[in-house]
Design an enzyme around this catalytic site. Structure first.
Site, PDB file in Angstrom:
ATOM      1  N   GLY A   1       0.713  -1.225   0.029  1.00 51.60           N
ATOM      2  CA  GLY A   1      -0.128   0.080  -0.064  1.00 51.60           C
ATOM      3  C   GLY A   1       0.744   1.338  -0.181  1.00 51.60           C
ATOM      4  O   GLY A   1       1.899   1.116  -0.482  1.00 51.60           O
TER       5      GLY A   1
ATOM      6  N   LEU B   1       0.249   3.450  -2.152  1.00 55.91           N
ATOM      7  CA  LEU B   1       0.715   3.244  -3.427  1.00 55.91           C
ATOM      8  C   LEU B   1       1.236   4.454  -4.229  1.00 55.91           C
ATOM      9  O   LEU B   1       0.704   5.767  -3.976  1.00 55.91           O
ATOM     10  CB  LEU B   1      -0.413   2.749  -4.241  1.00 55.91           C
ATOM     11  CG  LEU B   1      -0.956   1.371  -3.778  1.00 55.91           C
ATOM     12  CD1 LEU B   1      -2.147   1.110  -4.549  1.00 55.91           C
ATOM     13  CD2 LEU B   1      -0.043   0.278  -3.836  1.00 55.91           C
TER      14      LEU B   1
ATOM     15  N   HIS C   1       4.407   1.675  -7.927  1.00 56.30           N
ATOM     16  CA  HIS C   1       3.370   0.424  -7.897  1.00 56.30           C
ATOM     17  C   HIS C   1       2.422   0.545  -9.142  1.00 56.30           C
ATOM     18  O   HIS C   1       2.223  -0.317 -10.229  1.00 56.30           O
ATOM     19  CB  HIS C   1       2.394   0.756  -6.667  1.00 56.30           C
ATOM     20  CG  HIS C   1       2.926   0.584  -5.386  1.00 56.30           C
ATOM     21  ND1 HIS C   1       3.543   1.867  -4.779  1.00 56.30           N
ATOM     22  CD2 HIS C   1       3.769  -0.624  -4.866  1.00 56.30           C
ATOM     23  CE1 HIS C   1       4.030   1.404  -3.419  1.00 56.30           C
ATOM     24  NE2 HIS C   1       4.191  -0.142  -3.496  1.00 56.30           N
TER      25      HIS C   1
ATOM     26  N   LYS D   1      13.413  -2.346  -8.177  1.00 60.35           N
ATOM     27  CA  LYS D   1      13.863  -1.398  -7.231  1.00 60.35           C
ATOM     28  C   LYS D   1      14.202  -2.407  -5.888  1.00 60.35           C
ATOM     29  O   LYS D   1      15.276  -2.291  -5.361  1.00 60.35           O
ATOM     30  CB  LYS D   1      12.776  -0.369  -6.723  1.00 60.35           C
ATOM     31  CG  LYS D   1      13.563   0.398  -5.510  1.00 60.35           C
ATOM     32  CD  LYS D   1      12.440   1.300  -5.028  1.00 60.35           C
ATOM     33  CE  LYS D   1      13.041   1.750  -3.592  1.00 60.35           C
ATOM     34  NZ  LYS D   1      12.458   0.824  -2.171  1.00 60.35           N
ATOM     35  N   ASP D   2      13.349  -3.190  -5.509  1.00 57.83           N
ATOM     36  CA  ASP D   2      13.875  -4.358  -4.667  1.00 57.83           C
ATOM     37  C   ASP D   2      14.335  -5.494  -5.216  1.00 57.83           C
ATOM     38  O   ASP D   2      13.816  -6.501  -5.557  1.00 57.83           O
ATOM     39  CB  ASP D   2      12.404  -4.582  -4.031  1.00 57.83           C
ATOM     40  CG  ASP D   2      11.797  -3.504  -3.240  1.00 57.83           C
ATOM     41  OD1 ASP D   2      12.249  -2.975  -2.267  1.00 57.83           O
ATOM     42  OD2 ASP D   2      10.924  -2.881  -3.756  1.00 57.83           O
TER      43      ASP D   2
ATOM     44  N   VAL E   1      11.154   3.079 -11.195  1.00 59.94           N
ATOM     45  CA  VAL E   1      10.205   4.230 -11.657  1.00 59.94           C
ATOM     46  C   VAL E   1      10.960   5.384 -10.321  1.00 59.94           C
ATOM     47  O   VAL E   1      11.036   5.076  -9.109  1.00 59.94           O
ATOM     48  CB  VAL E   1       8.855   4.094 -11.132  1.00 59.94           C
ATOM     49  CG1 VAL E   1       8.115   5.689 -11.717  1.00 59.94           C
ATOM     50  CG2 VAL E   1       8.125   3.153 -12.221  1.00 59.94           C
TER      51      VAL E   1
ATOM     52  N   SER F   1       7.451   4.159  -0.837  1.00 61.44           N
ATOM     53  CA  SER F   1       6.661   4.648   0.418  1.00 61.44           C
ATOM     54  C   SER F   1       7.118   5.107   1.548  1.00 61.44           C
ATOM     55  O   SER F   1       6.539   5.958   2.372  1.00 61.44           O
ATOM     56  CB  SER F   1       5.652   3.313   0.776  1.00 61.44           C
ATOM     57  OG  SER F   1       5.186   2.823  -0.333  1.00 61.44           O
ATOM     58  N   ARG F   2       8.463   4.673   1.568  1.00 59.05           N
ATOM     59  CA  ARG F   2       9.293   5.379   2.787  1.00 59.05           C
ATOM     60  C   ARG F   2       9.924   6.769   2.388  1.00 59.05           C
ATOM     61  O   ARG F   2      10.293   7.244   3.416  1.00 59.05           O
ATOM     62  CB  ARG F   2      10.512   4.351   3.147  1.00 59.05           C
ATOM     63  CG  ARG F   2       9.752   3.205   3.860  1.00 59.05           C
ATOM     64  CD  ARG F   2      11.195   2.273   4.233  1.00 59.05           C
ATOM     65  NE  ARG F   2      10.711   0.992   5.133  1.00 59.05           N
ATOM     66  CZ  ARG F   2      10.261   0.083   4.808  1.00 59.05           C
ATOM     67  NH1 ARG F   2      10.350  -0.644   3.510  1.00 59.05           N
ATOM     68  NH2 ARG F   2       9.962  -1.216   5.836  1.00 59.05           N
TER      69      ARG F   2
HETATM   70  P1  AMP Z   1       5.769  -2.442  -1.483  1.00 58.74           P
HETATM   71  O1  AMP Z   1       4.508  -1.865  -1.395  1.00 58.74           O
HETATM   72  O2  AMP Z   1       7.106  -1.384  -1.286  1.00 58.74           O
HETATM   73  O3  AMP Z   1       6.251  -3.833  -1.010  1.00 58.74           O
HETATM   74  O4  AMP Z   1       6.337  -2.625  -2.987  1.00 58.74           O
HETATM   75  C1  AMP Z   1       5.471  -3.405  -3.910  1.00 58.74           C
HETATM   76  C2  AMP Z   1       6.055  -3.574  -5.151  1.00 58.74           C
HETATM   77  O5  AMP Z   1       6.193  -2.557  -5.986  1.00 58.74           O
HETATM   78  C3  AMP Z   1       7.168  -4.346  -5.249  1.00 58.74           C
HETATM   79  O6  AMP Z   1       7.551  -5.421  -6.040  1.00 58.74           O
HETATM   80  C4  AMP Z   1       8.358  -3.251  -5.509  1.00 58.74           C
HETATM   81  O7  AMP Z   1       9.552  -3.760  -5.903  1.00 58.74           O
HETATM   82  C5  AMP Z   1       7.556  -2.278  -6.205  1.00 58.74           C
HETATM   83  N1  AMP Z   1       8.056  -0.945  -6.443  1.00 58.74           N
HETATM   84  C6  AMP Z   1       8.063  -0.290  -5.104  1.00 58.74           C
HETATM   85  N2  AMP Z   1       8.785   0.938  -5.548  1.00 58.74           N
HETATM   86  C7  AMP Z   1       8.965   0.924  -6.753  1.00 58.74           C
HETATM   87  C8  AMP Z   1       9.530   1.867  -7.940  1.00 58.74           C
HETATM   88  N3  AMP Z   1       9.977   3.060  -7.445  1.00 58.74           N
HETATM   89  N4  AMP Z   1       9.596   1.304  -8.927  1.00 58.74           N
HETATM   90  C9  AMP Z   1       9.227   0.116  -9.474  1.00 58.74           C
HETATM   91  N5  AMP Z   1       8.534  -0.910  -8.769  1.00 58.74           N
HETATM   92  C10 AMP Z   1       8.502  -0.520  -7.442  1.00 58.74           C
END
Ligand code: AMP
Length: 289
Positions: free
Chosen positions: A31, A33, A37, A149-150, A176, A186-187
């Site tokens: 979330g 978002l 995302h 990114k991760d 992105v 999100s952080r």
């Molecule tokens: P999270 O909500 O942070 O657990 O991320 C959910 C998904 O979104 C994970 O697959 C992340 O790698 C992807 N994600 C988060 N930030 C980015 C970003 N800046 N660019 C591409 N994918 C992202």
């Protein structure tokens, strides 16, 4: 768009919507978002007949209770975000729904989790692999979308799917970034305006290492030194790790002969930021992510 809060609702929805040849794309998230995302969701929307997004702040992947408690929760806005992008189903379970009792079963991906975030966040990837397994079993997607990114998380999930024969295609999506290069996260909300202005230095450091690699340098030590030189210009940034690892197994390399990622984690005030770039020595000026 349907919003499901229980596992049973997802199973019922799936039974009534998933025909034999319909391709189901899945985007797991925690979330809060943002456009990162959004890129995953939009890609899934283009490539799949049905798109499911999960929104769940997974307690078992956090090392610190405080980090878990303060993690941003913006469900209303997230639902509007998904609706605008044509998502078919959002699964937003409670902690009780996902973990009604303490688990006795976990999924642990070894080797790939020994370095980078795995070394600094004990139990983190076990929590990630376990919740993703649960979500895969609940949603039963054909494809699942993960951000580069991760990068270590992406590699861990790819490995888990291969090792355990999940019938799911993992689709990587490029990072992105904000216009100044900061990877969206999100952080990033934890940054003060002063810290936010400094934060792009991480990507600048990685870019400097990438340029050096593209100019022919193959020593990991030299790339790390170059990135450090740039990042350490900002004393407010505290580097947790800065490593060159092979892109498949996330193991440190000395000499670059196969695709690698230059990966960094750093603290800036209360925020722990991560970022990485990809380099393939076979393609001297290949695309960066
Ligand atoms: P999270 O909500 O942070 O657990 O991320 C959910 C998904 O979104 C994970 O697959 C992340 O790698 C992807 N994600 C988060 N930030 C980015 C970003 N800046 N660019 C591409 N994918 C992202």
């Amino acid at each position: 768009m349907l919003v499901a809060y229980t596992i049973q609702e997802v199973r019922d929805w799936r039974k009534s919507h998933k025909h034999a040849d319909a391709v189901l794309g899945f985007v797991p998230t925690m979330g809060a978002l943002h456009a990162g995302h959004g890129a995953l969701i939009e890609r899934a929307r283009r490539e799949c007949d049905l798109v499911v997004v999960s929104i769940f702040v997974n307690p078992i992947q956090f090392n610190q209770l405080e980090d878990y408690q303060r993690y941003p929760r913006t469900l209303e806005a997230d639902l509007a975000f998904c609706d605008q992008r044509g998502v078919d189903l959002v699964f937003a379970p409670s902690e009780q729904e996902m973990y009604p009792e303490p688990l006795d079963t976990y999924v642990e991906v070894q080797r790939l989790t020994t370095h980078l975030c795995g070394a600094f966040r004990p139990g983190h990837f076990r929590g990630v692999a376990t919740v993703v397994t649960k979500l895969f079993n609940i949603v039963q997607p054909d494809r699942a979308y993960f951000g580069e990114k991760d990068a270590q998380q992406l590699a861990v999930i790819q490995r888990m799917v291969r090792d355990l024969n999940f019938p799911i295609e993992i689709v990587p999506v490029a990072t992105v970034r904000e216009p100044d290069g900061l990877a969206m996260s999100s952080r990033n909300q934890y940054l003060t305006p002063e810290e936010r202005a400094i934060a792009p230095i991480l990507y600048q450091g990685l870019q400097a290492a990438l340029e050096l690699a593209r100019s022919g340098e193959r020593s990991a030590k030299a790339l790390v030194a170059r990135a450090r030189q740039v990042i350490e210009q900002e004393p407010a940034v505290r580097i947790e790790y800065l490593e060159v690892v092979d892109a498949q197994h996330m193991q440190p390399v000395e000499h670059i002969m196969a695709p690698v990622r230059v990966a960094v984690a750093a603290w800036l005030g209360k925020a722990r930021l991560i970022d990485n770039v990809f380099f393939d020595p076979a393609e001297k000026s290949g695309p960066e992510s």
